[in-house]
Design an enzyme around this catalytic site. Structure first.
Site, PDB file in Angstrom:
ATOM      1  N   GLN A 151      47.338  56.853  45.561  1.00 31.05           N
ATOM      2  CA  GLN A 151      46.445  55.717  45.288  1.00 31.05           C
ATOM      3  C   GLN A 151      44.960  56.080  45.280  1.00 31.05           C
ATOM      4  O   GLN A 151      44.197  55.626  44.442  1.00 31.05           O
ATOM      5  CB  GLN A 151      46.703  54.611  46.336  1.00 31.05           C
ATOM      6  CG  GLN A 151      45.783  53.411  46.270  1.00 31.05           C
ATOM      7  CD  GLN A 151      46.065  52.531  45.074  1.00 31.05           C
ATOM      8  OE1 GLN A 151      47.051  51.835  45.016  1.00 31.05           O
ATOM      9  NE2 GLN A 151      45.182  52.559  44.083  1.00 31.05           N
ATOM     10  N   ASP A 308      54.245  44.916  38.507  1.00 31.45           N
ATOM     11  CA  ASP A 308      53.228  45.652  39.260  1.00 31.45           C
ATOM     12  C   ASP A 308      53.081  45.128  40.691  1.00 31.45           C
ATOM     13  O   ASP A 308      53.255  45.863  41.638  1.00 31.45           O
ATOM     14  CB  ASP A 308      51.871  45.621  38.531  1.00 31.45           C
ATOM     15  CG  ASP A 308      50.981  46.804  38.900  1.00 31.45           C
ATOM     16  OD1 ASP A 308      51.388  47.595  39.756  1.00 31.45           O
ATOM     17  OD2 ASP A 308      49.889  46.940  38.317  1.00 31.45           O
ATOM     18  N   TRP A 314      46.008  43.213  44.824  1.00 34.20           N
ATOM     19  CA  TRP A 314      45.591  43.279  43.422  1.00 34.20           C
ATOM     20  C   TRP A 314      45.952  42.023  42.646  1.00 34.20           C
ATOM     21  O   TRP A 314      45.350  41.703  41.632  1.00 34.20           O
ATOM     22  CB  TRP A 314      46.223  44.496  42.732  1.00 34.20           C
ATOM     23  CG  TRP A 314      45.714  45.780  43.278  1.00 34.20           C
ATOM     24  CD1 TRP A 314      44.622  46.456  42.827  1.00 34.20           C
ATOM     25  CD2 TRP A 314      46.237  46.543  44.366  1.00 34.20           C
ATOM     26  NE1 TRP A 314      44.444  47.591  43.577  1.00 34.20           N
ATOM     27  CE2 TRP A 314      45.408  47.665  44.518  1.00 34.20           C
ATOM     28  CE3 TRP A 314      47.335  46.382  45.237  1.00 34.20           C
ATOM     29  CZ2 TRP A 314      45.651  48.628  45.502  1.00 34.20           C
ATOM     30  CZ3 TRP A 314      47.562  47.334  46.208  1.00 34.20           C
ATOM     31  CH2 TRP A 314      46.726  48.437  46.335  1.00 34.20           C
TER      32      TRP A 314
HETATM   33 ZN   LIG Z   1      50.767  49.972  39.703  1.00 24.43          ZN
END
Ligand SMILES: [Zn+2]
Length: 418
Positions: A151, A308, A314
């Site tokens: 990440q 996702d 997010w």
């Molecule tokens: Zn992702």
């Protein structure tokens, strides 16, 4: 297991489907609708198809939105900041509980195979360890692929490369990357080369968060595709997001598509995530920030859709329903011609299975009897109605059964309405 009165994709006839010992043994066309015999499941003209596949999710981060702070700006970069705050709170129990709840949501919506990215920029690698354990525990129930995902950068994060290699040694199936997030373009290019070397060393698949930014000069996709082409492993490589492609110059894109096609790499777009996170630095006009799904498909390049995030730093919505993701994609990518509707489910089933390299996937004699039945007769209806999954069968065993939603009373119900 015997099923009658099922519809199959791209057919208007009724079919009978038999399974034995966990495999499809017979698929035959009926001459018309039949009355089910004792013990047979009546599909009532609904669509029987291969299970949905979630090709891109983050199970280690799911269900953490607002912990300890909400992403107020809605940008990808604030999401990464909020996740950095949450990471020290991770424990095996915490990850396991949230991952299981998220898998449950996915299964309720017809998913039987999942590719999850798991953060490796955590010296304890607790996410990788926990998800690898869970993969073994759930092996008979669901296909779980684990991507070692750096990440905070493969090369920009201290010991990122070492941690990545350790994650592969612990059992991750797929090598991940995030070249556009490395400190410099050079580091980004080098990270792509390094991760492909790792993939070959450990005989792993590759799935890179690639060019997830509105910057039209973010061009790591060409590096990934050319490296994959030269290594001859394109079909084992996936480029996720590629949102910068939305902003690429068309002349450049025309040249790029030639390489993409030759390389044979796969694409995952996450339209709900991208429409939310991208375009955040635009005033008006505001870019959609979703990769060129329609054009990739028209060029014969494999592309599929993922969620996702579900309720994470997010993206704070999401419910496990890939049909919702598909609905967004059809709108955002302007795939609303009749032909687009008739093959819509490819984007959340067959194409995703190809991306994951699933073997024995699909409704065919000899394949494992994994399938779902949806409340609607074809791709178009299922998409339009956002149909529920009525039945999910894994290796011939029912793992989910649901009654079709029904209004009990309303003056608006027409007596003869189906
Ligand atoms: Zn992702």
């Amino acid at each position: 297991m015997d099923i009658v009165n099922a519809r199959l994709r791209h057919h208007s006839d009724y079919f009978s489907i038999n399974t034995a010992n966990g495999y499809f043994t017979e698929i035959s066309m009926q001459s018309g609708r039949v009355i089910p015999k004792e013990g047979q499941y009546d599909a009532q003209g609904n669509l029987l198809c291969a299970p949905f596949v979630e090709p891109h999710i983050h199970l280690d981060a799911a269900l953490t939105a607002g912990e300890p702070e909400w992403n107020q700006s809605g940008t990808l970069f604030e999401g990464i900041e909020r996740w950095r705050q949450r990471k020290p709170m991770l424990s095996a129990d915490d990850i396991r509980r949230r991952a299981l709840s998220t898998i449950e949501l996915l299964v309720q919506n017809g998913v039987q195979a999942i590719r999850t990215h798991v953060d490796t920029t955590d010296p304890t690698l607790i996410g990788i360890r926990t998800l690898c354990e869970l993969r073994e525990e759930l092996r008979d129930k669901i296909d779980l692929q684990i991507v070692a995902f750096p990440q905070d950068g493969l090369l920009s994060f201290p010991d990122g490369l070492t941690l990545q290699e350790q994650a592969l040694q612990l059992g991750a199936d797929v090598v991940g990357g995030i070249p556009h997030f490395e400190y410099t373009r050079d580091l980004g290019v080098e990270s792509v080369k390094k991760l492909l070397e790792l993939a070959q060393k450990y005989d792993c698949l590759v799935d890179v968060h690639c060019d997830e930014i509105d910057d039209p000069s973010s061009r790591f996709l060409e590096v990934l595709a050319s490296e994959a082409l030269f290594s001859g492993i394109g079909h084992r490589v996936t480029a996720s997001h590629t949102t910068a492609m939305h902003s690429y110059d068309n002349a450049y894109c025309s040249k790029l598509f030639g390489l993409l096609k030759k390389s044979g790499i796969n694409f995952v777009s996450c339209p709900t995530e991208s429409i939310h996170l991208q375009g955040r630095f635009d005033t008006y006009p505001k870019r959609r920030g979703v990769t060129r799904v329609k054009e990739l498909q028209e060029a014969g390049i494999n592309v599929c859709l993922g969620q996702d995030s579900i309720f994470d730093p997010w993206y704070s919505l999401g419910n496990g329903k890939l049909l919702r993701t598909l609905d967004f994609a059809m709108h955002i990518c302007q795939m609303m011609g009749y032909k687009d509707y008739t093959k819509a489910l490819d984007l959340i089933s067959d194409n995703s299975a190809k991306t994951l390299g699933l073997e024995g996937y699909g409704v065919a004699v000899g394949n494992p009897a994994n399938f779902i039945i949806l409340d609607g007769q074809d791709d178009y209806t299922v998409l339009r109605k956002q149909s529920d999954v009525l039945l999910s069968v894994r290796r011939g065993h029912i793992i989910l059964e649901r009654e079709a939603a029904k209004v009990i009373s309303s003056p608006w119900i027409h007596e003869t309405a189906d």
